[in-house]
Design a protein around this motif. Structure first.
Motif, PDB file in Angstrom:
ATOM      1  N   HIS A 205     -26.290  14.182 -39.251  1.00  0.00           N
ATOM      2  CA  HIS A 205     -25.275  13.947 -40.271  1.00  0.00           C
ATOM      3  C   HIS A 205     -24.922  12.459 -40.262  1.00  0.00           C
ATOM      4  O   HIS A 205     -24.412  11.942 -39.274  1.00  0.00           O
ATOM      5  CB  HIS A 205     -24.043  14.799 -39.954  1.00  0.00           C
ATOM      6  CG  HIS A 205     -22.900  14.597 -40.898  1.00  0.00           C
ATOM      7  ND1 HIS A 205     -23.071  14.304 -42.227  1.00  0.00           N
ATOM      8  CD2 HIS A 205     -21.561  14.634 -40.694  1.00  0.00           C
ATOM      9  CE1 HIS A 205     -21.900  14.197 -42.806  1.00  0.00           C
ATOM     10  NE2 HIS A 205     -20.960  14.380 -41.892  1.00  0.00           N
ATOM     11  N   THR A 206     -25.210  11.780 -41.355  1.00  0.00           N
ATOM     12  CA  THR A 206     -25.002  10.339 -41.398  1.00  0.00           C
ATOM     13  C   THR A 206     -23.859   9.911 -42.306  1.00  0.00           C
ATOM     14  O   THR A 206     -23.585   8.714 -42.416  1.00  0.00           O
ATOM     15  CB  THR A 206     -26.283   9.624 -41.853  1.00  0.00           C
ATOM     16  OG1 THR A 206     -26.657  10.114 -43.152  1.00  0.00           O
ATOM     17  CG2 THR A 206     -27.421   9.876 -40.872  1.00  0.00           C
ATOM     18  N   GLY A 207     -23.194  10.844 -42.973  1.00  0.00           N
ATOM     19  CA  GLY A 207     -22.077  10.459 -43.826  1.00  0.00           C
ATOM     20  C   GLY A 207     -22.096  11.156 -45.158  1.00  0.00           C
ATOM     21  O   GLY A 207     -22.281  12.366 -45.244  1.00  0.00           O
ATOM     22  N   LYS A 208     -21.939  10.392 -46.225  1.00  0.00           N
ATOM     23  CA  LYS A 208     -21.721  10.944 -47.556  1.00  0.00           C
ATOM     24  C   LYS A 208     -23.008  11.198 -48.330  1.00  0.00           C
ATOM     25  O   LYS A 208     -22.970  11.778 -49.418  1.00  0.00           O
ATOM     26  CB  LYS A 208     -20.830   9.999 -48.370  1.00  0.00           C
ATOM     27  CG  LYS A 208     -19.466   9.738 -47.759  1.00  0.00           C
ATOM     28  CD  LYS A 208     -18.673   8.749 -48.601  1.00  0.00           C
ATOM     29  CE  LYS A 208     -17.322   8.448 -47.959  1.00  0.00           C
ATOM     30  NZ  LYS A 208     -16.541   7.464 -48.763  1.00  0.00           N
ATOM     31  N   GLN A 209     -24.148  10.776 -47.815  1.00  0.00           N
ATOM     32  CA  GLN A 209     -25.389  10.865 -48.566  1.00  0.00           C
ATOM     33  C   GLN A 209     -26.058  12.226 -48.409  1.00  0.00           C
ATOM     34  O   GLN A 209     -26.045  12.825 -47.343  1.00  0.00           O
ATOM     35  CB  GLN A 209     -26.354   9.767 -48.112  1.00  0.00           C
ATOM     36  CG  GLN A 209     -25.837   8.361 -48.356  1.00  0.00           C
ATOM     37  CD  GLN A 209     -25.554   8.099 -49.831  1.00  0.00           C
ATOM     38  OE1 GLN A 209     -26.384   8.404 -50.691  1.00  0.00           O
ATOM     39  NE2 GLN A 209     -24.394   7.531 -50.120  1.00  0.00           N
ATOM     40  N   GLN A 210     -26.672  12.714 -49.490  1.00  0.00           N
ATOM     41  CA  GLN A 210     -27.438  13.945 -49.455  1.00  0.00           C
ATOM     42  C   GLN A 210     -28.622  13.807 -48.518  1.00  0.00           C
ATOM     43  O   GLN A 210     -29.353  12.820 -48.562  1.00  0.00           O
ATOM     44  CB  GLN A 210     -27.936  14.283 -50.856  1.00  0.00           C
ATOM     45  CG  GLN A 210     -28.828  15.515 -50.941  1.00  0.00           C
ATOM     46  CD  GLN A 210     -29.276  15.801 -52.362  1.00  0.00           C
ATOM     47  OE1 GLN A 210     -28.740  15.227 -53.317  1.00  0.00           O
ATOM     48  NE2 GLN A 210     -30.254  16.679 -52.508  1.00  0.00           N
ATOM     49  N   ALA A 211     -28.809  14.793 -47.630  1.00  0.00           N
ATOM     50  CA  ALA A 211     -29.971  14.797 -46.741  1.00  0.00           C
ATOM     51  C   ALA A 211     -31.204  15.180 -47.552  1.00  0.00           C
ATOM     52  O   ALA A 211     -31.188  16.160 -48.293  1.00  0.00           O
ATOM     53  CB  ALA A 211     -29.754  15.774 -45.597  1.00  0.00           C
ATOM     54  N   THR A 212     -32.265  14.430 -47.393  1.00  0.00           N
ATOM     55  CA  THR A 212     -33.463  14.659 -48.197  1.00  0.00           C
ATOM     56  C   THR A 212     -34.731  14.824 -47.369  1.00  0.00           C
ATOM     57  O   THR A 212     -35.798  15.079 -47.916  1.00  0.00           O
ATOM     58  CB  THR A 212     -33.673  13.503 -49.187  1.00  0.00           C
ATOM     59  OG1 THR A 212     -33.769  12.271 -48.460  1.00  0.00           O
ATOM     60  CG2 THR A 212     -32.525  13.422 -50.187  1.00  0.00           C
ATOM     61  N   ASP A 213     -34.640  14.710 -46.042  1.00  0.00           N
ATOM     62  CA  ASP A 213     -35.826  14.794 -45.180  1.00  0.00           C
ATOM     63  C   ASP A 213     -36.165  16.251 -44.905  1.00  0.00           C
ATOM     64  O   ASP A 213     -36.091  16.735 -43.772  1.00  0.00           O
ATOM     65  CB  ASP A 213     -35.577  14.029 -43.884  1.00  0.00           C
ATOM     66  CG  ASP A 213     -36.839  13.898 -43.038  1.00  0.00           C
ATOM     67  OD1 ASP A 213     -37.929  14.167 -43.582  1.00  0.00           O
ATOM     68  OD2 ASP A 213     -36.723  13.535 -41.855  1.00  0.00           O
ATOM     69  N   LEU A 214     -36.545  16.983 -45.955  1.00  0.00           N
ATOM     70  CA  LEU A 214     -36.737  18.432 -45.849  1.00  0.00           C
ATOM     71  C   LEU A 214     -38.004  18.803 -45.089  1.00  0.00           C
ATOM     72  O   LEU A 214     -38.146  19.941 -44.646  1.00  0.00           O
ATOM     73  CB  LEU A 214     -36.748  19.059 -47.241  1.00  0.00           C
ATOM     74  CG  LEU A 214     -35.526  18.755 -48.118  1.00  0.00           C
ATOM     75  CD1 LEU A 214     -35.634  19.478 -49.445  1.00  0.00           C
ATOM     76  CD2 LEU A 214     -34.235  19.130 -47.409  1.00  0.00           C
ATOM     77  N   GLY A 215     -38.912  17.866 -44.911  1.00  0.00           N
ATOM     78  CA  GLY A 215     -40.150  18.153 -44.209  1.00  0.00           C
ATOM     79  C   GLY A 215     -39.957  18.447 -42.733  1.00  0.00           C
ATOM     80  O   GLY A 215     -40.862  18.980 -42.085  1.00  0.00           O
ATOM     81  N   THR A 216     -38.817  18.108 -42.177  1.00  0.00           N
ATOM     82  CA  THR A 216     -38.560  18.378 -40.766  1.00  0.00           C
ATOM     83  C   THR A 216     -38.040  19.791 -40.531  1.00  0.00           C
ATOM     84  O   THR A 216     -37.959  20.228 -39.377  1.00  0.00           O
ATOM     85  CB  THR A 216     -37.531  17.384 -40.196  1.00  0.00           C
ATOM     86  OG1 THR A 216     -36.280  17.558 -40.879  1.00  0.00           O
ATOM     87  CG2 THR A 216     -38.005  15.961 -40.365  1.00  0.00           C
ATOM     88  N   LEU A 217     -37.691  20.507 -41.588  1.00  0.00           N
ATOM     89  CA  LEU A 217     -37.088  21.828 -41.445  1.00  0.00           C
ATOM     90  C   LEU A 217     -38.126  22.892 -41.119  1.00  0.00           C
ATOM     91  O   LEU A 217     -39.275  22.819 -41.549  1.00  0.00           O
ATOM     92  CB  LEU A 217     -36.363  22.225 -42.728  1.00  0.00           C
ATOM     93  CG  LEU A 217     -35.134  21.405 -43.109  1.00  0.00           C
ATOM     94  CD1 LEU A 217     -34.662  21.801 -44.501  1.00  0.00           C
ATOM     95  CD2 LEU A 217     -34.012  21.606 -42.079  1.00  0.00           C
ATOM     96  N   GLN A 218     -37.698  23.922 -40.391  1.00  0.00           N
ATOM     97  CA  GLN A 218     -38.490  25.132 -40.237  1.00  0.00           C
ATOM     98  C   GLN A 218     -37.570  26.322 -40.470  1.00  0.00           C
ATOM     99  O   GLN A 218     -36.339  26.219 -40.334  1.00  0.00           O
ATOM    100  CB  GLN A 218     -39.160  25.217 -38.871  1.00  0.00           C
ATOM    101  CG  GLN A 218     -38.267  25.557 -37.710  1.00  0.00           C
ATOM    102  CD  GLN A 218     -39.062  25.731 -36.420  1.00  0.00           C
ATOM    103  OE1 GLN A 218     -40.163  25.215 -36.265  1.00  0.00           O
ATOM    104  NE2 GLN A 218     -38.505  26.457 -35.478  1.00  0.00           N
ATOM    105  N   PRO A 219     -38.137  27.475 -40.865  1.00  0.00           N
ATOM    106  CA  PRO A 219     -37.309  28.653 -41.112  1.00  0.00           C
ATOM    107  C   PRO A 219     -36.415  28.970 -39.921  1.00  0.00           C
ATOM    108  O   PRO A 219     -36.831  28.905 -38.768  1.00  0.00           O
ATOM    109  CB  PRO A 219     -38.350  29.754 -41.355  1.00  0.00           C
ATOM    110  CG  PRO A 219     -39.549  29.023 -41.875  1.00  0.00           C
ATOM    111  CD  PRO A 219     -39.572  27.734 -41.127  1.00  0.00           C
ATOM    112  N   GLY A 220     -35.163  29.309 -40.227  1.00  0.00           N
ATOM    113  CA  GLY A 220     -34.192  29.631 -39.191  1.00  0.00           C
ATOM    114  C   GLY A 220     -33.278  28.488 -38.830  1.00  0.00           C
ATOM    115  O   GLY A 220     -32.261  28.700 -38.161  1.00  0.00           O
ATOM    116  N   ASP A 221     -33.594  27.258 -39.243  1.00  0.00           N
ATOM    117  CA  ASP A 221     -32.693  26.133 -38.969  1.00  0.00           C
ATOM    118  C   ASP A 221     -31.349  26.357 -39.654  1.00  0.00           C
ATOM    119  O   ASP A 221     -31.293  26.868 -40.792  1.00  0.00           O
ATOM    120  CB  ASP A 221     -33.298  24.825 -39.482  1.00  0.00           C
ATOM    121  CG  ASP A 221     -34.442  24.326 -38.619  1.00  0.00           C
ATOM    122  OD1 ASP A 221     -34.657  24.874 -37.526  1.00  0.00           O
ATOM    123  OD2 ASP A 221     -35.122  23.368 -39.051  1.00  0.00           O
TER     124      ASP A 221
END
Length: 359
Positions: free
Chosen positions: A275-291
């Protein structure tokens, strides 16, 4: 109408509650980032939480173990190179490649999620080299063929769109349709995020008192029986059902704290999107199901985490979909009432997406 539990008349012990569901909190294995589809045959159980097809192709024979980074993890490969499992250092979340299942919720969305990811909880926090541990070989061979309810299937046992009641031997309903909270009389718009009240935890849903490890004993509110807010739902699924420890504060401690912002900051496992602040997180490639995925949804507090869901993967439109307990749907939903349950794009929840944690 909520059915009233027998515990109202004769409260069961916490040991009795846990003993009834011990088989459900079985450990599992971690999943890869790109899923290899093995599936053709039928999987069969109505407890899967969706319809499914798949076979055991690729699950037998020689397995190899590969180390990857960002985050550090061990990936298990089948003989043909397909991903069988992924274990993330510092986390207990485990995802297997298994029979494909389709999850849907026609009441609130036309979208469906078809996935061969089976999300489970490891008996130990994963560390590099654990595949050489004495417990691993037997456990992993059993986990590869396990189609008992995983995290997704358990989560959908509380769907606000309708889920069958399940009771333990003491008459306590431990699963079945959940709602978000009591009606908030101060709010008139049913699509308002405060139309149903927050503050319902897992023990309110169960209707039983709970003893936390620090000696704190809490009592459920009768008006909240059958209800769980967004973080209470995660505690119900991951804590009560899957066995991750719980505590009852919003500070650092062993296991899951109470509120979404505290789970994001202090929860077990590891952050995969900080969590870096007010910006939308966009690095979706790091996600896996269940996160676990976290959102800032209060208009005048764009950096404050106030909502949490479970990432499911890509839906049939190729969009990143999540599952959470929400007021507009009055309970757990993968749907699109008052904001699409999506991480990508420019819709309400996507704009508010801030962080992700792998438990």
């Amino acid at each position: 109408m909520h059915s009233q539990p027998a515990a109202r008349r004769s409260r069961p012990t916490r040991r009795a509650l846990l003993g009834t569901i011990a088989g459900v909190a079985a450990a599992g294995v971690a999943g890869g980032y790109a899923w290899d589809h093995f599936g053709h045959g039928s999987s069969g159980s109505d407890d899967l939480g969706g319809t499914g097809t798949g076979s055991s192709a690729g699950r037998t024979g020689k397995h190899t173990f590969e180390r990857l980074s960002a985050p550090d993890r061990t990936v298990v490969r089948a003989a043909d190179g397909g991903t069988l499992a992924t274990f993330t250092d510092g986390a207990r979340t485990a995802v297997l490649t298994g029979p494909a299942r389709t999850f849907s919720e026609p009441r609130t969305t036309e979208s469906k999620v078809t996935t061969d990811a089976w999300v489970r909880v490891l008996p130990h926090t994963w560390q590099r080299g654990m595949e050489k541990s004495a417990w691993f070989t037997g456990w992993f061979s059993k986990a590869l063929g396990d189609t008992s309810p995983d995290v997704f299937a358990v989560a959908f046992q509380y769907s606000s769109a309708g889920a069958r009641d399940k009771h333990n031997a003491d008459g306590v309903r431990y699963a079945g349709t959940a709602h978000f909270g009591p009606r908030n009389s101060k709010v008139t718009n049913p699509l308002d995020f405060a139309y149903y009240d927050e503050q319902s935890d897992f023990y309110d849903y169960l209707g039983v008192p709970w003893d936390f490890p620090d000696g704190t004993r809490v009592q459920p509110e009768q008006a909240r029986y059958g209800d769980v807010d967004c973080s209470g739902f995660q505690r119900l699924v991951w804590g009560y059902r899957m066995g991750i420890p719980l505590h009852n504060t919003n500070t650092k401690g062993v296991g899951l704290p109470r509120r979404a912002f505290a789970i994001a900051a202090y929860g077990p496992g590891r952050l995969v999107i900080p969590h870096t602040g007010k910006q939308q997180a966009t690095d979706l490639g790091t996600l896996q199901p269940g996160d676990l995925v976290f959102f800032a949804i209060i208009k005048d507090r764009p950096n404050f985490i106030d909502h949490v869901g479970i990432y499911m993967g890509l839906d049939d439109q190729g969009r990143h979909r999540f599952y959470s307990s929400r007021s507009a749907a009055n309970g757990p939903t993968m749907g699109d009432l008052s904001g699409h349950a999506l991480l990508d794009g420019t819709d309400f929840y996507a704009r508010g997406f801030r962080a992700a944690r792998r438990l």
